[in-house]
Design a protein around this motif. Structure first.
Motif, mmCIF file in Angstrom:
data_model
loop_
_atom_site.group_PDB
_atom_site.id
_atom_site.type_symbol
_atom_site.label_atom_id
_atom_site.label_comp_id
_atom_site.label_asym_id
_atom_site.label_seq_id
_atom_site.Cartn_x
_atom_site.Cartn_y
_atom_site.Cartn_z
ATOM 1 N N UNK A 44 -19.750 9.710 6.586
ATOM 2 C CA UNK A 44 -19.775 8.472 7.373
ATOM 3 C C UNK A 44 -18.352 7.890 7.365
ATOM 4 N N UNK A 45 -17.852 7.512 8.544
ATOM 5 C CA UNK A 45 -16.495 7.002 8.660
ATOM 6 C C UNK A 45 -16.243 5.804 7.744
ATOM 7 N N UNK A 46 -17.306 5.053 7.500
ATOM 8 C CA UNK A 46 -17.215 3.877 6.650
ATOM 9 C C UNK A 46 -16.671 4.230 5.251
ATOM 10 N N UNK A 47 -17.099 5.408 4.722
ATOM 11 C CA UNK A 47 -16.637 5.789 3.387
ATOM 12 C C UNK A 47 -15.178 6.193 3.412
ATOM 13 N N UNK A 48 -14.775 6.838 4.517
ATOM 14 C CA UNK A 48 -13.368 7.220 4.618
ATOM 15 C C UNK A 48 -12.507 5.957 4.619
ATOM 16 N N UNK A 49 -12.998 4.916 5.309
ATOM 17 C CA UNK A 49 -12.233 3.658 5.353
ATOM 18 C C UNK A 49 -12.138 3.007 3.976
ATOM 19 N N UNK A 50 -13.263 3.050 3.269
ATOM 20 C CA UNK A 50 -13.282 2.462 1.931
ATOM 21 C C UNK A 50 -12.297 3.196 1.026
ATOM 22 N N UNK A 51 -12.349 4.537 1.138
ATOM 23 C CA UNK A 51 -11.445 5.340 0.321
ATOM 24 C C UNK A 51 -9.989 5.029 0.660
ATOM 25 N N UNK A 110 -5.527 15.990 0.307
ATOM 26 C CA UNK A 110 -5.908 14.669 0.816
ATOM 27 C C UNK A 110 -6.686 14.752 2.134
ATOM 28 N N UNK A 111 -6.147 15.528 3.089
ATOM 29 C CA UNK A 111 -6.789 15.603 4.417
ATOM 30 C C UNK A 111 -8.192 16.185 4.311
ATOM 31 N N UNK A 112 -8.339 17.216 3.479
ATOM 32 C CA UNK A 112 -9.657 17.843 3.336
ATOM 33 C C UNK A 112 -10.646 16.850 2.741
ATOM 34 N N UNK A 113 -10.167 16.120 1.750
ATOM 35 C CA UNK A 113 -11.076 15.165 1.109
ATOM 36 C C UNK A 113 -11.525 14.097 2.103
ATOM 37 N N UNK A 118 -9.710 18.737 12.347
ATOM 38 C CA UNK A 118 -9.153 17.815 11.351
ATOM 39 C C UNK A 118 -9.299 16.348 11.748
ATOM 40 N N UNK A 119 -9.964 16.085 12.859
ATOM 41 C CA UNK A 119 -10.108 14.693 13.276
ATOM 42 C C UNK A 119 -8.773 14.059 13.636
ATOM 43 N N UNK A 120 -7.891 14.808 14.295
ATOM 44 C CA UNK A 120 -6.589 14.273 14.708
ATOM 45 C C UNK A 120 -6.742 13.663 16.097
ATOM 46 N N UNK A 121 -6.411 12.377 16.245
ATOM 47 C CA UNK A 121 -6.693 11.714 17.507
ATOM 48 C C UNK A 121 -5.469 11.686 18.421
ATOM 49 N N UNK A 160 0.841 -1.182 0.000
ATOM 50 C CA UNK A 160 0.000 0.000 0.000
ATOM 51 C C UNK A 160 0.886 1.246 0.000
ATOM 52 N N UNK A 161 0.434 2.327 -0.637
ATOM 53 C CA UNK A 161 1.246 3.542 -0.745
ATOM 54 C C UNK A 161 0.583 4.726 -0.065
ATOM 55 N N UNK A 162 1.205 5.885 -0.219
ATOM 56 C CA UNK A 162 0.716 7.091 0.457
ATOM 57 C C UNK A 162 0.016 8.014 -0.549
ATOM 58 N N UNK A 163 -1.322 7.999 -0.554
ATOM 59 C CA UNK A 163 -2.038 8.818 -1.540
ATOM 60 C C UNK A 163 -1.848 10.315 -1.309
ATOM 61 N N UNK A 164 -1.535 10.717 -0.065
ATOM 62 C CA UNK A 164 -1.367 12.152 0.222
ATOM 63 C C UNK A 164 -0.183 12.716 -0.555
#
Ligand code: DAH
Length: 380
Positions: free
Chosen positions: A36-43, A25-28, A361-364, A15-19
């Motif tokens: 929905x978090x599910x779509x972010x995971x799929x992406x 990338x982060x905004x998208x 930004x959803x940074x945990x 796997x590679x780094x799409x950013x």
């Protein structure tokens, strides 16, 4: 450290780094997460797949698997949208189309990258544009700080830069912390010398400003603060705050509330819901905390996870997240700086910059801010 390669098992596709392939990338991802978090995971899964292609043929295969017409997962998911109930249809259709378009762009970017790498080593293409020099940018915390300062400048506040090393007197005593008051315990303090501390908040800046200047005052105090915290995902022993101070005649709690609402709505959007709850800080009376409706669950306290609802992990189910502390300046603070509390009134507020950046930004993980890993920093 390199991982040993397992010889018997078929290797997972790398796997590679799409950013690194496309900006934004982060905004998208944030846009998808908001759906929905599910779509972010799929992406993430397919973006990583495409970004990790090791050659043009491999890229072709990965494209077929993700967005290919025949057997692409995203394409197939889109094919099933028509059968969904109307509400879900809208959401899923929008999210999947966004994902598909973005993956197509990523695939094009990856193809260009691989094609240029595949050119013979000695080929010299004089028509190629020059290599763009790598240009840095302000740190994400500096970006958020500057945005907040801009906003307060628009409301008439000027910036006052105060010191990071303070006398105990300014960090505590003149802010109405009595010598042995338990409120001091909330500030785990680094002492540099018996009476000298690393400031635990940006509020001591007000004391300096008030001692130096005559009212009325309208100032903001950005800066780094220190606490002897146990470091974990949400605590660091250094972080950043901005305090605000407004002193004039006849200032009321209504002025404070209007200012804070204007502020909250300009950072979180015009429909943002807020609440003020009473809370104790020695330097204000009354003191309050402003909360905003949790951006992740929109105030419901629940998020969709798999088939069932789950407690929202960000606000822990309360529906609210703490934004800042505030209140009307305590008469003892005015006395300590030589202002007459019968003549002058005012409010103050203080907030943490990391907290605002993390929510936005959803940074945990707070430690990322200080690690200087460009893979993190270049996303902002
Ligand atoms: N200084 C407080 C802290 O760091 C935060 C704060 C609370 C600042 C209320 C204020 C205020 O200006 O009015 O815990």
């Amino acid at each position: 450290m390199m991982k040993p390669v397992a010889s018997e098992a078929r290797p997972e596709p790398q796997s590679g780094d799409p950013a690194a392939l496309l900006t934004g990338h982060a905004e998208f991802r944030a846009e998808l997460s908001a759906i929905d978090g599910m779509y972010a995971e799929m992406f993430d899964r397919f973006a990583g797949l495409i970004a990790g292609a090791v050659g043009l043929a491999d890229l072709e295969e990965r494209k077929a698997e993700s967005i290919g017409r025949e057997r692409g997962h995203v394409t197939q998911a889109l094919g099933q949208v028509a059968g969904l109930p109307i509400e879900q249809k809208k959401v899923a259709g929008r999210a999947l189309n966004l994902i598909k378009r973005r993956l197509e762009e990523l695939e094009r970017a990856k193809r260009l990258e691989l094609e240029s790498a595949a050119a013979p080593k000695d080929a010299l293409d004089v028509t190629l544009p020059g290599r763009r020099p790598w240009i840095g940018r302000p740190h994400v915390l500096a970006q958020v700080r500057d945005e907040l300062l801009d906003l307060f400048h628009g409301l008439g506040y000027s910036t006052y830069e105060s010191r990071e090393v303070e006398r105990d007197e300014y960090n505590f005593t003149k802010l109405n912390f009595a010598p042995d008051h338990p409120a001091r315990d909330a500030h785990d303090t680094y002492f540099v010398a018996p009476d000298v501390v690393l400031r635990t908040h940006t509020s001591p800046g007000w004391v300096h400003a008030m001692e130096e200047r005559k009212p009325p005052l309208q100032l903001v105090f950005p800066g780094r603060v220190y606490r002897a915290e146990q470091v974990d995902a949400s605590h660091m022993d250094q972080f950043h705050q901005i305090d605000g101070l407004f002193v004039d005649r006849d200032v009321s709690m209504a002025d404070l509330k209007a200012t804070l609402n204007t502020f909250a709505r300009s950072i979180y959007g015009p429909k943002t819901r807020t609440r003020l709850i009473p809370i104790y800080f020695p330097f204000v009376e009354p003191g309050c905390q402003m909360d905003v409706a949790c951006a992740i669950c929109d105030g419901s306290g629940r998020v969709r996870g798999g088939a069932e609802d789950q407690r929202c992990p960000v606000c822990k189910g309360s529906g609210w997240s703490e934004l800042l502390g505030a209140g009307m300046i305590h008469p003892n603070v005015f006395r300590a700086v030589g202002y007459d509390p019968e003549e002058w009134t005012g409010f103050a507020f203080g907030m943490g910059i990391e907290r605002i950046a993390m929510a936005r930004y959803g940074i945990a993980e707070i430690r990322l801010f200080l690690e200087n890993d460009v893979r993190f920093l270049r996303q902002f």
